[in-house]
Design an enzyme around this catalytic site. Structure first.
Site, short mmCIF file in Angstrom:
data_model
loop_
_atom_site.label_atom_id
_atom_site.label_comp_id
_atom_site.label_asym_id
_atom_site.label_seq_id
_atom_site.Cartn_x
_atom_site.Cartn_y
_atom_site.Cartn_z
N THR B 70 -21.46 -6.84 -82.72
CA THR B 70 -22.40 -8.04 -82.89
C THR B 70 -21.80 -9.27 -82.43
OG1 THR B 70 -22.80 -6.86 -85.01
CG2 THR B 70 -23.16 -9.27 -84.76
N ASN B 149 -29.47 3.59 -82.03
CA ASN B 149 -28.84 3.89 -83.12
C ASN B 149 -29.48 4.63 -84.07
OD1 ASN B 149 -29.97 1.38 -83.20
ND2 ASN B 149 -29.24 1.17 -85.34
N ALA B 198 -15.38 -0.71 -82.10
CA ALA B 198 -14.40 0.27 -82.34
C ALA B 198 -14.61 1.30 -83.56
CB ALA B 198 -13.08 -0.39 -82.72
N CYS B 323 -27.14 -1.39 -91.43
CA CYS B 323 -27.26 -2.90 -91.45
C CYS B 323 -28.76 -3.20 -92.12
CB CYS B 323 -27.00 -3.49 -90.25
SG CYS B 323 -28.01 -2.91 -88.96
#
Lengths: 127, 381
Positions: B70, B149, B198, B323
């Site tokens: 982000t 995604n 990560a 999210c």
């Protein structure tokens, strides 16, 4: 019992996990009403068997969230034994209280009243 | 719990935890400090930088550490336009990017820049021709995700990059879902800016990276000012423990990626076939064309999405992006593909990991199929 991961109120959850009243009643003594919106994936169908002006049996079918399913099951419990048509006053309030329905799902509770009002209309149309 | 939500986050690799632990428990020096402990921390940071760079065929000096994808996306998009000082720049992106990109671009629109939003086809694909058709003489930047995604659909990044480079248009790529699964080699693919996370590749949460091409130089204005770390690009004390975890995770991905991708793609197809067989084909697969190995998105008509998810207590899955799941709205990605709200809501994103087993796939398929059959059986005819 299936784990209640999303924290539904206990009265909702036990009815959603094992709704004993799922089904449909057909026959000369039976009547069915269906309310809701298929496009919104929110529908409740309730069928009853009525003899001598009294509801002997009730079943439901539901397309909707766990609360909608619980509302259907609750209706089969409260309608059994009632006179036909069942009284419409206070159904939504009673449903919300019995199932501990919060404000975000109040519309599901209103479906219970929609069902009973549809039954009242059906009784009027067929009398 | 069967974890089929790896697109939301991945478990921390054992190698990553082992790498991180000393920097959490014993070695606490600031990598910017000019003493022996600080220099050792610095060395560990640079070693990790090389490891993450190796994951993408980049040079270590091309990477800027951030707090996650982000922040990388914000730095890339805002930083690039701010450096250029252009008012009312034209940008191109798609309607189904991650919220980090969408919301950043909407913010840039509010600042007076103009965005052409590309609509995917019914399979979720953005085509090269679509991008070409959207370009204008004043187009400053194109931003696309390498792997969607929610759907797993792979965008034609390799085909687009040379063309955009030739036209002098900055190309930012969100590679958060791609890096663990696709063999990215930025020596071959001339992308200008690329965002990484990560925790999508078995590393810790809270750390990411932004690839910033040096030749030709992609110039950015920093968005965080302070101590001047990362050559002034991103101030803030570097979290050594998270960075070494990222590096170790990247190393583990490089070692396992090819084998894992092949194996997981086969498991994904096993999952789809098991669901299809159990439900007599009555399900809809979302996302077509080349797809990443780890994501399967399916819709089930005739059931309520909330009821479906409630009957899957043994599965970690999501509908829509994690999210956005909190908003309980139907997936905007599936709606962009033309799904009605109800069908979009009755969809599951099943995302596998390199540790997913065939037994888990079979059990998950059984649980999902059982839930769908039960709910369909309760619905009015």
């Amino acid at each position: 019992m299936m784990e209640n991961v999303f924290g539904y109120a206990a009265p909702v959850w036990r009815r959603f996990v094992a709704p004993a009243g799922v089904g449909r009643l057909d026959g000369p003594d039976c009547r069915q009403v269906i309310v809701g919106s298929p496009a919104a994936a929110a529908q409740l169908a309730v069928s009853i068997r009525c003899v001598d002006g009294r509801i002997l049996e009730a079943r439901f079918q539901a397309l909707g969230c766990p609360v909608t399913v619980a509302v259907g099951q609750w209706l089969t419990e409260v309608l059994t034994g009632q006179r036909w048509p069942p009284p419409t006053d206070g159904v939504a309030t009673a449903c919300r209280a019995a199932l501990e329905i919060g404000a975000d799902k109040a519309h599901c509770g209103l479906m219970a009243e929609d069902v009973v009002r549809a039954m009242a209309r059906l009784a009027e149309e067929t009398s | 719990m069967i974890d089929l939500d790896h697109a939301a986050t991945t478990p921390l690799a054992a190698e990553a935890l082992d790498a991180m632990w000393p920097w959490l428990s014993q070695r606490h020096a600031n990598p910017a400090s000019d003493h022996a402990d600080g220099r050792r921390a610095r060395q560990a940071v640079e070693q990790a930088r090389a490891e993450v760079a190796d994951l993408m065929g980049a040079a270590p000096a091309d990477l800027v550490w951030t707090s996650g994808a982000t922040e990388s996306i914000n730095l890339a998009l805002k930083g690039a336009l701010e450096f250029r000082g252009v008012r009312g720049a034209h940008l191109v992106s798609s309607r189904i990017e991650h919220k980090a990109t969408l919301d950043t671009l909407r913010w840039l629109e509010a600042q007076g820049h103009r965005v052409t939003w590309l609509t995917p086809d019914s399979e979720g694909r953005i085509s090269v021709d679509q991008v070409r058709a959207a370009l204008r003489p004043d187009t400053a930047l194109v931003s696309l995700m390498w792997v969607n995604n929610e759907l797993g659909v792979i965008n034609p990044i390799e085909a687009l990059a040379p063309e955009l480079r030739a036209r002098g248009i900055l190309f930012h790529v969100d590679a958060a879902q791609a890096a663990a699964w696709l063999p990215i080699d930025l020596r071959q693919v001339p992308v200008d800016l690329l965002s990484l996370s990560a925790h999508k590749l078995y590393g810790p949460k809270g750390i990411g990276a932004l690839y910033v091409c040096r030749r030709p130089r992609a110039r950015l204005s920093p968005q965080l000012h302070g101590g001047g770390q990362e050559q002034g690009m991103r101030s803030g004390t570097l979290p050594t423990h998270q960075i070494v975890g990222f590096g170790a995770a990247a190393r583990s991905v490089v070692a396992q990626r090819d084998e894992a991708a092949t194996r997981v793609a086969a498991l994904r197809e096993r999952l789809y076939q098991a669901l299809s067989d159990a439900l007599s084909g009555r399900l809809q697969r979302n996302g077509g064309g080349p797809v990443a190995p780890h994501i399967l998105n399916v819709s089930f008509d005739g059931v309520d999405g909330e009821a479906l998810r409630a009957r899957l207590p043994g599965l970690a899955v999501s509908s829509g992006a994690a999210c956005s799941s909190a908003t309980r709205e139907p997936s905007f990605v599936l709606r962009a593909l033309g799904h009605a709200d109800a069908l979009a809501d009755a969809s599951l994103r099943l995302s596998l990991g390199r540790g997913t087993t065939a037994a888990e796939i079979d059990a998950a398929a059984a649980e999902v199929a059982d839930a769908v059959r039960t709910l369909r059986g309760w619905a009015p005819a």
